[in-house]
Every structure is written in C-alpha cells, then in structure tokens.
Design a protein around this motif. Structure first.
Motif, PDB file in Angstrom:
ATOM      1  N   SER A  66       5.165   5.446   8.180  1.00  0.00           N
ATOM      2  CA  SER A  66       3.702   5.434   8.132  1.00  0.00           C
ATOM      3  C   SER A  66       3.157   6.156   6.901  1.00  0.00           C
ATOM      4  O   SER A  66       3.815   7.029   6.322  1.00  0.00           O
ATOM      5  CB  SER A  66       3.139   6.090   9.393  1.00  0.00           C
ATOM      6  OG  SER A  66       3.345   7.485   9.355  1.00  0.00           O
ATOM      7  N   GLU A  67       1.932   5.810   6.534  1.00  0.00           N
ATOM      8  CA  GLU A  67       1.289   6.466   5.403  1.00  0.00           C
ATOM      9  C   GLU A  67       1.075   7.947   5.677  1.00  0.00           C
ATOM     10  O   GLU A  67       1.162   8.768   4.758  1.00  0.00           O
ATOM     11  CB  GLU A  67      -0.031   5.764   5.075  1.00  0.00           C
ATOM     12  CG  GLU A  67       0.165   4.365   4.515  1.00  0.00           C
ATOM     13  CD  GLU A  67      -1.141   3.689   4.140  1.00  0.00           C
ATOM     14  OE1 GLU A  67      -2.126   4.407   3.852  1.00  0.00           O
ATOM     15  OE2 GLU A  67      -1.182   2.444   4.116  1.00  0.00           O
ATOM     16  N   ASP A  68       0.809   8.298   6.916  1.00  0.00           N
ATOM     17  CA  ASP A  68       0.641   9.721   7.262  1.00  0.00           C
ATOM     18  C   ASP A  68       1.919  10.501   6.971  1.00  0.00           C
ATOM     19  O   ASP A  68       1.869  11.600   6.396  1.00  0.00           O
ATOM     20  CB  ASP A  68       0.266   9.877   8.738  1.00  0.00           C
ATOM     21  CG  ASP A  68      -1.159   9.427   9.028  1.00  0.00           C
ATOM     22  OD1 ASP A  68      -1.938   9.284   8.070  1.00  0.00           O
ATOM     23  OD2 ASP A  68      -1.481   9.227  10.210  1.00  0.00           O
TER      24      ASP A  68
ATOM     25  N   ARG B 176       0.833  -1.206   0.000  1.00  0.00           N
ATOM     26  CA  ARG B 176       0.000   0.000   0.000  1.00  0.00           C
ATOM     27  C   ARG B 176       0.864   1.252   0.000  1.00  0.00           C
ATOM     28  O   ARG B 176       0.590   2.222  -0.715  1.00  0.00           O
ATOM     29  CB  ARG B 176      -0.925   0.012   1.211  1.00  0.00           C
ATOM     30  CG  ARG B 176      -2.018  -1.040   1.181  1.00  0.00           C
ATOM     31  CD  ARG B 176      -3.164  -0.651   2.112  1.00  0.00           C
ATOM     32  NE  ARG B 176      -2.725  -0.383   3.481  1.00  0.00           N
ATOM     33  CZ  ARG B 176      -2.659  -1.306   4.434  1.00  0.00           C
ATOM     34  NH1 ARG B 176      -2.989  -2.568   4.168  1.00  0.00           N
ATOM     35  NH2 ARG B 176      -2.273  -0.978   5.654  1.00  0.00           N
ATOM     36  N   ARG B 177       1.900   1.226   0.807  1.00  0.00           N
ATOM     37  CA  ARG B 177       2.800   2.388   0.876  1.00  0.00           C
ATOM     38  C   ARG B 177       3.524   2.597  -0.452  1.00  0.00           C
ATOM     39  O   ARG B 177       3.687   3.736  -0.898  1.00  0.00           O
ATOM     40  CB  ARG B 177       3.815   2.187   2.008  1.00  0.00           C
ATOM     41  CG  ARG B 177       3.218   2.190   3.408  1.00  0.00           C
ATOM     42  CD  ARG B 177       4.284   1.820   4.417  1.00  0.00           C
ATOM     43  NE  ARG B 177       3.801   1.876   5.788  1.00  0.00           N
ATOM     44  CZ  ARG B 177       4.545   1.556   6.847  1.00  0.00           C
ATOM     45  NH1 ARG B 177       5.807   1.151   6.668  1.00  0.00           N
ATOM     46  NH2 ARG B 177       4.046   1.629   8.060  1.00  0.00           N
TER      47      ARG B 177
ATOM     48  N   LEU C 185       1.208   4.196  -2.874  1.00  0.00           N
ATOM     49  CA  LEU C 185       0.988   5.598  -2.509  1.00  0.00           C
ATOM     50  C   LEU C 185       2.154   6.460  -2.992  1.00  0.00           C
ATOM     51  O   LEU C 185       1.953   7.525  -3.591  1.00  0.00           O
ATOM     52  CB  LEU C 185       0.828   5.701  -0.992  1.00  0.00           C
ATOM     53  CG  LEU C 185       0.476   7.042  -0.346  1.00  0.00           C
ATOM     54  CD1 LEU C 185      -0.149   6.798   1.028  1.00  0.00           C
ATOM     55  CD2 LEU C 185       1.690   7.949  -0.180  1.00  0.00           C
TER      56      LEU C 185
ATOM     57  N   PHE D 217       9.995   3.835   2.035  1.00  0.00           N
ATOM     58  CA  PHE D 217       8.618   3.883   2.511  1.00  0.00           C
ATOM     59  C   PHE D 217       8.399   2.953   3.706  1.00  0.00           C
ATOM     60  O   PHE D 217       7.279   2.490   3.967  1.00  0.00           O
ATOM     61  CB  PHE D 217       7.604   3.617   1.379  1.00  0.00           C
ATOM     62  CG  PHE D 217       7.802   2.372   0.567  1.00  0.00           C
ATOM     63  CD1 PHE D 217       7.309   1.155   0.991  1.00  0.00           C
ATOM     64  CD2 PHE D 217       8.448   2.428  -0.664  1.00  0.00           C
ATOM     65  CE1 PHE D 217       7.451   0.006   0.223  1.00  0.00           C
ATOM     66  CE2 PHE D 217       8.595   1.288  -1.449  1.00  0.00           C
ATOM     67  CZ  PHE D 217       8.098   0.070  -0.997  1.00  0.00           C
TER      68      PHE D 217
ATOM     69  N   LEU E 219       4.333   9.606   4.891  1.00  0.00           N
ATOM     70  CA  LEU E 219       4.567   9.594   3.448  1.00  0.00           C
ATOM     71  C   LEU E 219       3.691  10.627   2.737  1.00  0.00           C
ATOM     72  O   LEU E 219       4.166  11.363   1.865  1.00  0.00           O
ATOM     73  CB  LEU E 219       4.295   8.199   2.881  1.00  0.00           C
ATOM     74  CG  LEU E 219       5.280   7.107   3.327  1.00  0.00           C
ATOM     75  CD1 LEU E 219       4.766   5.735   2.910  1.00  0.00           C
ATOM     76  CD2 LEU E 219       6.673   7.358   2.758  1.00  0.00           C
ATOM     77  N   GLU E 220       2.423  10.707   3.102  1.00  0.00           N
ATOM     78  CA  GLU E 220       1.530  11.676   2.474  1.00  0.00           C
ATOM     79  C   GLU E 220       1.987  13.101   2.747  1.00  0.00           C
ATOM     80  O   GLU E 220       2.009  13.951   1.841  1.00  0.00           O
ATOM     81  CB  GLU E 220       0.101  11.464   2.966  1.00  0.00           C
ATOM     82  CG  GLU E 220      -0.543  10.195   2.422  1.00  0.00           C
ATOM     83  CD  GLU E 220      -1.888   9.913   3.062  1.00  0.00           C
ATOM     84  OE1 GLU E 220      -2.202  10.548   4.104  1.00  0.00           O
ATOM     85  OE2 GLU E 220      -2.626   9.070   2.528  1.00  0.00           O
TER      86      GLU E 220
END
Length: 401
Positions: A382-384, A301-302, A305, A379, A386-387
């Motif tokens: 966390s996705e937070d 997922r990462r 993204l 990556f 990365l975003e």
C-alpha cells in the motif's frame, strides 16, 4: 550420522528473497513491527470471478487428475491468450503447464542442461536462475548489465558471452529486480546475434508482461523475431497479473520436442497441476480483464511515489522502471559510512541489515541479484506502507556518518 545429500542440493542455496520474507515473518511473530518491501507478489486479492470459478469447479467435482499439460479449458485459455499477445498460434503439444512459472523453468532446464552446459544469465537476475542451472549440472554465465544501459543486455555483451557450450540465454522482461523492459529495438538487436549462433536457445520469462507502464504493451522476443520460434520457450503464468501467486499455475509454449520432454518429467514429478487451480487460471485468462488495467494504474502511482522518494534521500538513487513492481536502488553513495552502533556500512548487504535493525524496513540486498551496490524495493504494497518506509529509511540514513 549425517544424511547423505546429493551434490545438486549442496551446490545451491535458499532463495534470498524467500529468506528475507521469512525473516520478516519471524520478526513479526516476535512482536517486532517491520515494514516489508521484500515480497514479490501483488497485495491485491484474487479477482472474485476467478475465485468463483474455483468454487464452482469444487462443487462440480473437478477435483481429479488432469492431463499432464492441463485441462482442455485451460489449454484453450492459454493458447488463445498467447495468440492474442504475440500473434503466434501454438498447439496443445507445444504447451507445458506446471505448478507456477518457476516449476516450468526448472523442468525446461532439467530437460536440457547437463555436464557443464552454459546458460547465459544477465545480471541483475531473478535470484533463482543461477541456482536452477547449478541444480541441473549446468554453468550459469553471469553477464553484468549497466544502469546506464537501462539494466538491459546489449548485443555486444551477448555475443562476447556465447561459447560452443552455450545452451540457453535467459531473458526476463519486464525484469525482476529492476523493472527493465526490452523494447522492440533492443530485442531485434539481440535476435540478430542469436541468428548467428543457432545452438543457443532462449528462455524468455514474461511473467510480468501485463505490468507495464509504457504507451505500448510490453513486447515479446517472438513478436520481433518469429523466425526464432523453434528456439524459444516462452514462460508465463497467472501469479503476477491476476494476484494468484498461491494458486501455482504457470505455463510454457515452445518446440514440441522440448515440451514433450518437460511433460514427461512433469508426469513423474507431480502428474499434473491442481485441477481447481487450473479452473481458476482458465477463468483469469479468458474472463474479464479489467482487474489487470486497474492494478496497473495503482502500480504506476506507487512506482512514481517510490522513485521520487528514493531520489530525494541523500546517498540513494534509482532509475524509473518501465514494468513489474520493483525499484532497484543504488546505494553507492552511503557505502563507507558508519552507523550509530559503530558498524561500517561497507556493502549493500550491510546496509539492508542496518535498515532492518534501525529503520524496521526490510528490503533485499543487490548481491542476491548478482549486481551491487543496490537493493530491491517491491512496491506491491500500500501507499501508506511505502510512504512510512521511505520516511523511516531517510531517518535511518540521516544517522550515518
């Protein structure tokens, strides 16, 4: 009076990725809020059953020296895991265990490289390979790969790089910094070249082999070409797949003569790896594997993204990695631009410094990995984060003129 240093120290440099990570720590200590995409380690905690095995080892007094190549429990766990993975059975006499995969690689080169012996290193490469070769009096022969070829060494390029002085080829799959994976077809083509040059040995670094995003498991050279077994050292460890970077357990399986030399060196370097870490590694390799599969889904997922986010930023682009937790980003489209403070972005290193200063995002410049103009994003966070990092990178690049 300056302290006299050996040439082996003065001809190498500090790991650029380690230096980048330390720079982030220093800035954070000064109160600067930096988003770090530099670290080559999982952000997950070590699985609970692995930590429990270490605690049990401490309580039961397993805190003494062990055999140079590990406890019987760890030896069995490693050799069973290798057999499950590649279908070949090795004996304890063909096994070296060290303080991380990095130490195992260093011991292999120390045992075999001298007097300008050549080691073929495809670029982009893990930053430590060339310096390890140099530290052991060898010559790294860097062979650039192309993004159009998936950052994979081609058989033609391999054949052209081999000379009578070639001792090793280093293969890293999945690769750091690109996440590139050699498939069975690519490995078979390289094996055919190697059969024509029996003096060339292969150090296959498979530390990321459990982190793959294809329909099939990441293949190994030894699965495709088991006839090369007597010329291959397979290096792996528990750091990446099991979030155990700090436990420092790596291993290598290969020809008994080479392994005996490595273990002799190990006996003088550190006697043996940590006994407690060995107990933890044995539990990781032989116990519940659900952590690995769960982590891979998060990494996937990462990855998606980051790839989508980077390719949406003007001037940047990247291919989709098939393994590991890195994206190698082309920044050719922003070179030659000028920052708001007047500095010219004339290299990937200049860009990474600009991103650190302006976007407060830390990445590692491609020059460190031997192929420009790129930079590496990890990556393994966390996705937070990365975003937020992608947003801040986009905003900083929008200010370039």
């Amino acid at each position: 009076m300056a302290f006299p240093l050996a040439d082996r120290v003065t001809r190498i440099k500090e790991s650029p990725s380690t230096a980048a990570t330390q720079r982030v720590r220093d800035l954070r200590a000064e109160g600067v809020d930096v988003l770090s995409l530099t670290v080559g380690e999982p952000d997950f905690d070590t699985p609970e059953h692995v930590k429990a095995a270490a605690a049990a080892a401490i309580r039961s007094g397993e805190t003494k020296y062990t055999s140079v190549n590990g406890t019987p429990e760890l030896q069995h766990a490693i050799l069973d895991r290798v057999e499950r993975r590649i279908g070949l059975r090795y004996s304890p006499g063909e096994l070296a265990v060290g303080g991380g995969g990095k130490q195992v690689i260093f011991l292999a080169l120390m045992a075999t490289v001298q007097d300008g012996a050549e080691v073929i290193v495809p670029a982009p490469y893990w930053v430590s390979y060339p310096d390890m070769v140099a530290a052991n009096d060898g010559q790294a022969v860097v062979v650039p790969t192309r993004e159009e070829d998936g950052f994979l060494l081609t058989p033609e390029a391999l054949a052209a790089a081999i000379t009578p002085r070639t001792t090793w080829l280093i293969l890293n799959s999945p690769g750091n910094p690109t996440g590139a994976v050699y498939g069975r077809t690519e490995l078979a083509a390289l094996a055919q070249v190697l059969r024509e040059h029996p003096q060339v040995h292969v150090l296959t670094d498979e530390i990321y082999d459990e982190i793959g995003f294809g329909a099939e498991p990441v293949p190994s050279l030894l699965q495709v070409a088991p006839d090369l077994r007597d010329r291959v050292l397979l290096v792996n460890g528990v750091s990446k797949a099991y979030a155990m970077t700090g436990w420092r357990i790596g291993y290598g399986v290969g020809p008994a003569q080479l392994v005996k030399a490595m273990n002799t060196l190990q006996s003088q370097v550190s006697t043996c790896p940590s006994s407690v870490s060995q107990a933890a590694a044995a539990a990781a390799l032989s116990g519940d594997q659900s952590f690995v599969a769960a982590a891979n889904e998060i990494y996937r997922r990462r990855r998606d993204l980051v790839v989508a986010g980077i390719n949406a930023i003007p001037g940047l682009s990247c291919t989709t990695p098939d393994g590991a937790f890195y994206v190698y980003v082309s920044c050719a489209g922003v070179l030659g631009t000028t920052a708001p403070d007047g500095r010219v972005i004339d290299s990937d290193e200049a860009l990474t410094l600009y991103l650190l200063d302006r976007a407060r995002v830390a990445v590692v410049h491609g020059t460190a990995f031997g192929l420009s103009p790129y930079f590496r994003i990890s990556f393994a966070t966390s996705e937070d984060v990365l975003e937020a990092a992608l947003e801040q990178i986009a905003e900083a690049l929008a200010e370039l003129r």
